[in-house]
Design a protein around this motif. Structure first.
Motif, PDB file in Angstrom:
ATOM      1  N   ALA A 274      25.685  76.763  85.350  1.00  0.00           N
ATOM      2  CA  ALA A 274      25.287  77.520  86.542  1.00  0.00           C
ATOM      3  C   ALA A 274      26.180  77.154  87.728  1.00  0.00           C
ATOM      4  N   LYS A 275      26.382  75.860  87.958  1.00  0.00           N
ATOM      5  CA  LYS A 275      27.215  75.404  89.078  1.00  0.00           C
ATOM      6  C   LYS A 275      28.637  75.942  88.948  1.00  0.00           C
ATOM      7  N   ASP A 276      29.203  75.854  87.746  1.00  0.00           N
ATOM      8  CA  ASP A 276      30.577  76.325  87.517  1.00  0.00           C
ATOM      9  C   ASP A 276      30.719  77.828  87.717  1.00  0.00           C
ATOM     10  N   ASN A 277      29.591  78.533  87.667  1.00  0.00           N
ATOM     11  CA  ASN A 277      29.620  79.992  87.805  1.00  0.00           C
ATOM     12  C   ASN A 277      28.972  80.465  89.106  1.00  0.00           C
ATOM     13  N   GLY A 278      28.883  79.554  90.086  1.00  0.00           N
ATOM     14  CA  GLY A 278      28.426  79.911  91.421  1.00  0.00           C
ATOM     15  C   GLY A 278      26.940  80.198  91.532  1.00  0.00           C
ATOM     16  N   MET A 279      26.138  79.612  90.642  1.00  0.00           N
ATOM     17  CA  MET A 279      24.690  79.814  90.689  1.00  0.00           C
ATOM     18  C   MET A 279      23.999  78.461  90.870  1.00  0.00           C
ATOM     19  N   GLU A 280      22.821  78.499  91.417  1.00  0.00           N
ATOM     20  CA  GLU A 280      22.042  77.269  91.562  1.00  0.00           C
ATOM     21  C   GLU A 280      21.015  77.206  90.446  1.00  0.00           C
ATOM     22  N   SER A 281      20.867  76.001  89.896  1.00  0.00           N
ATOM     23  CA  SER A 281      19.864  75.788  88.859  1.00  0.00           C
ATOM     24  C   SER A 281      19.650  74.294  88.698  1.00  0.00           C
ATOM     25  N   ASP A 282      18.397  73.916  88.462  1.00  0.00           N
ATOM     26  CA  ASP A 282      18.122  72.519  88.130  1.00  0.00           C
ATOM     27  C   ASP A 282      18.261  72.290  86.626  1.00  0.00           C
ATOM     28  N   GLY A 283      18.552  73.383  85.894  1.00  0.00           N
ATOM     29  CA  GLY A 283      18.747  73.294  84.457  1.00  0.00           C
ATOM     30  C   GLY A 283      17.469  73.399  83.646  1.00  0.00           C
ATOM     31  N   GLY A 284      16.330  73.457  84.309  1.00  0.00           N
ATOM     32  CA  GLY A 284      15.046  73.462  83.615  1.00  0.00           C
ATOM     33  C   GLY A 284      14.730  74.736  82.851  1.00  0.00           C
ATOM     34  N   LYS A 285      15.378  75.829  83.216  1.00  0.00           N
ATOM     35  CA  LYS A 285      15.196  77.088  82.484  1.00  0.00           C
ATOM     36  C   LYS A 285      16.441  77.937  82.646  1.00  0.00           C
ATOM     37  N   VAL A 286      16.582  78.878  81.745  1.00  0.00           N
ATOM     38  CA  VAL A 286      17.679  79.828  81.826  1.00  0.00           C
ATOM     39  C   VAL A 286      17.129  81.098  82.446  1.00  0.00           C
ATOM     40  N   THR A 287      17.635  81.424  83.614  1.00  0.00           N
ATOM     41  CA  THR A 287      17.220  82.656  84.282  1.00  0.00           C
ATOM     42  C   THR A 287      17.979  83.826  83.671  1.00  0.00           C
ATOM     43  N   SER A 288      17.541  85.010  83.993  1.00  0.00           N
ATOM     44  CA  SER A 288      18.231  86.207  83.524  1.00  0.00           C
ATOM     45  C   SER A 288      19.676  86.232  84.013  1.00  0.00           C
ATOM     46  N   ALA A 289      19.911  85.812  85.262  1.00  0.00           N
ATOM     47  CA  ALA A 289      21.274  85.801  85.807  1.00  0.00           C
ATOM     48  C   ALA A 289      22.167  84.833  85.033  1.00  0.00           C
ATOM     49  N   ILE A 290      21.652  83.669  84.701  1.00  0.00           N
ATOM     50  CA  ILE A 290      22.425  82.693  83.924  1.00  0.00           C
ATOM     51  C   ILE A 290      22.687  83.245  82.525  1.00  0.00           C
ATOM     52  N   ALA A 291      21.670  83.826  81.907  1.00  0.00           N
ATOM     53  CA  ALA A 291      21.833  84.392  80.559  1.00  0.00           C
ATOM     54  C   ALA A 291      22.896  85.488  80.557  1.00  0.00           C
ATOM     55  N   LYS A 292      22.849  86.364  81.545  1.00  0.00           N
ATOM     56  CA  LYS A 292      23.846  87.441  81.623  1.00  0.00           C
ATOM     57  C   LYS A 292      25.256  86.885  81.766  1.00  0.00           C
ATOM     58  N   LYS A 293      25.402  85.815  82.547  1.00  0.00           N
ATOM     59  CA  LYS A 293      26.727  85.212  82.748  1.00  0.00           C
ATOM     60  C   LYS A 293      27.209  84.540  81.454  1.00  0.00           C
ATOM     61  N   ILE A 294      26.316  83.899  80.713  1.00  0.00           N
ATOM     62  CA  ILE A 294      26.690  83.312  79.423  1.00  0.00           C
ATOM     63  C   ILE A 294      27.179  84.413  78.487  1.00  0.00           C
ATOM     64  N   ILE A 295      26.434  85.500  78.422  1.00  0.00           N
ATOM     65  CA  ILE A 295      26.818  86.629  77.546  1.00  0.00           C
ATOM     66  C   ILE A 295      28.170  87.196  77.973  1.00  0.00           C
ATOM     67  N   LEU A 296      28.349  87.390  79.252  1.00  0.00           N
ATOM     68  CA  LEU A 296      29.612  87.919  79.761  1.00  0.00           C
ATOM     69  C   LEU A 296      30.789  87.003  79.366  1.00  0.00           C
ATOM     70  N   ASN A 297      30.597  85.707  79.558  1.00  0.00           N
ATOM     71  CA  ASN A 297      31.660  84.755  79.210  1.00  0.00           C
ATOM     72  C   ASN A 297      31.919  84.716  77.710  1.00  0.00           C
ATOM     73  N   MET A 298      30.892  84.868  76.903  1.00  0.00           N
ATOM     74  CA  MET A 298      31.063  84.858  75.438  1.00  0.00           C
ATOM     75  C   MET A 298      31.728  86.140  74.955  1.00  0.00           C
ATOM     76  N   ASN A 299      31.501  87.229  75.618  1.00  0.00           N
ATOM     77  CA  ASN A 299      32.088  88.497  75.181  1.00  0.00           C
ATOM     78  C   ASN A 299      33.589  88.552  75.398  1.00  0.00           C
ATOM     79  N   GLU A 300      34.148  87.541  76.026  1.00  0.00           N
ATOM     80  CA  GLU A 300      35.579  87.526  76.294  1.00  0.00           C
ATOM     81  C   GLU A 300      36.409  87.134  75.067  1.00  0.00           C
ATOM     82  N   PHE A 301      35.777  86.731  73.964  1.00  0.00           N
ATOM     83  CA  PHE A 301      36.592  86.385  72.806  1.00  0.00           C
ATOM     84  C   PHE A 301      36.714  87.544  71.882  1.00  0.00           C
TER      85      PHE A 301
END
Length: 191
Positions: free
Chosen positions: A164-191
């Motif tokens: 989250a921090k590396d992608n400009g989002m705030e999170s304590d890490g306790g849960k994956v928000t929809s915004a974090i999930a979308k960013k993970i998917i976006l980053n994974m789709n780059e391969f």
């Protein structure tokens, strides 16, 4: 023999570069390569709508291999599939199930109710762990010790927080928000 098994056999027998190159007559092996590149999202490069998996290693397959390599940090012009390239294609293929599950959870707006610390949904947590490891957060999760164990513990939380921090989002890490999930998917789709 399945497409993935065919490519794995070429790797195992150290025959990748001898069989998978532009102009080869090894149509079955090239079809396997094309099918895997299709599954990994290289339809435009393969001109999939027109050619599908035709077994011809020509301009389109060369371009797909070259772009796959570029996206995965491998130096290769696509004229020949190297062992390194084949290994990475196989590695990426085995991540697809986790990516698809993660996409399904996010698209059904279930991220908050499935992927959080101490969640009773290990399949979603395992998918998260695999994806975070692929994105370079294995050290925070102590991947070498725990791997994808399905437990959302402090180490998984550390990885989520770092992502989250590396992608400009705030999170304590306790849960994956929809915004974090979308960013993970976006980053994974780059391969």
């Amino acid at each position: 023999m399945s497409d993935i098994n065919l490519i794995q056999k070429l790797i195992e027998n150290d025959e990748v570069g001898d069989i998978l190159y532009r102009g080869t007559g090894a149509r079955r092996q090239v079809k396997a390569l094309q099918n895997l590149l299709h599954l990994l999202g290289f339809d435009n490069e393969l001109i999939w709508n027109r050619y599908k998996a035709d077994g011809g290693y020509g301009k389109a397959t060369t371009k797909a291999v070259s772009i796959f390599c570029n996206k995965n940090g491998i130096q290769n012009d696509g004229e020949t599939v190297t062992k390194e390239t084949a290994d990475k294609i196989v590695e990426r293929y085995f991540i697809l199930d986790d990516l698809m599950l993660f996409i399904k959870i996010e698209s059904e707006s279930k991220t908050d109710s499935f992927i959080y610390r101490n969640s009773p949904h290990p399949s979603g947590i395992k998918a998260l762990q695999v994806l975070l490891n692929e994105l370079g957060y294995g050290e925070q999760m102590k991947w070498d010790t725990y791997g994808a164990d399905g437990g959302y513990c402090k180490y998984t939380a550390n990885a989520v927080k770092a992502f989250a921090k590396d992608n400009g989002m705030e999170s304590d890490g306790g849960k994956v928000t929809s915004a974090i999930a979308k960013k993970i998917i976006l980053n994974m789709n780059e391969f």
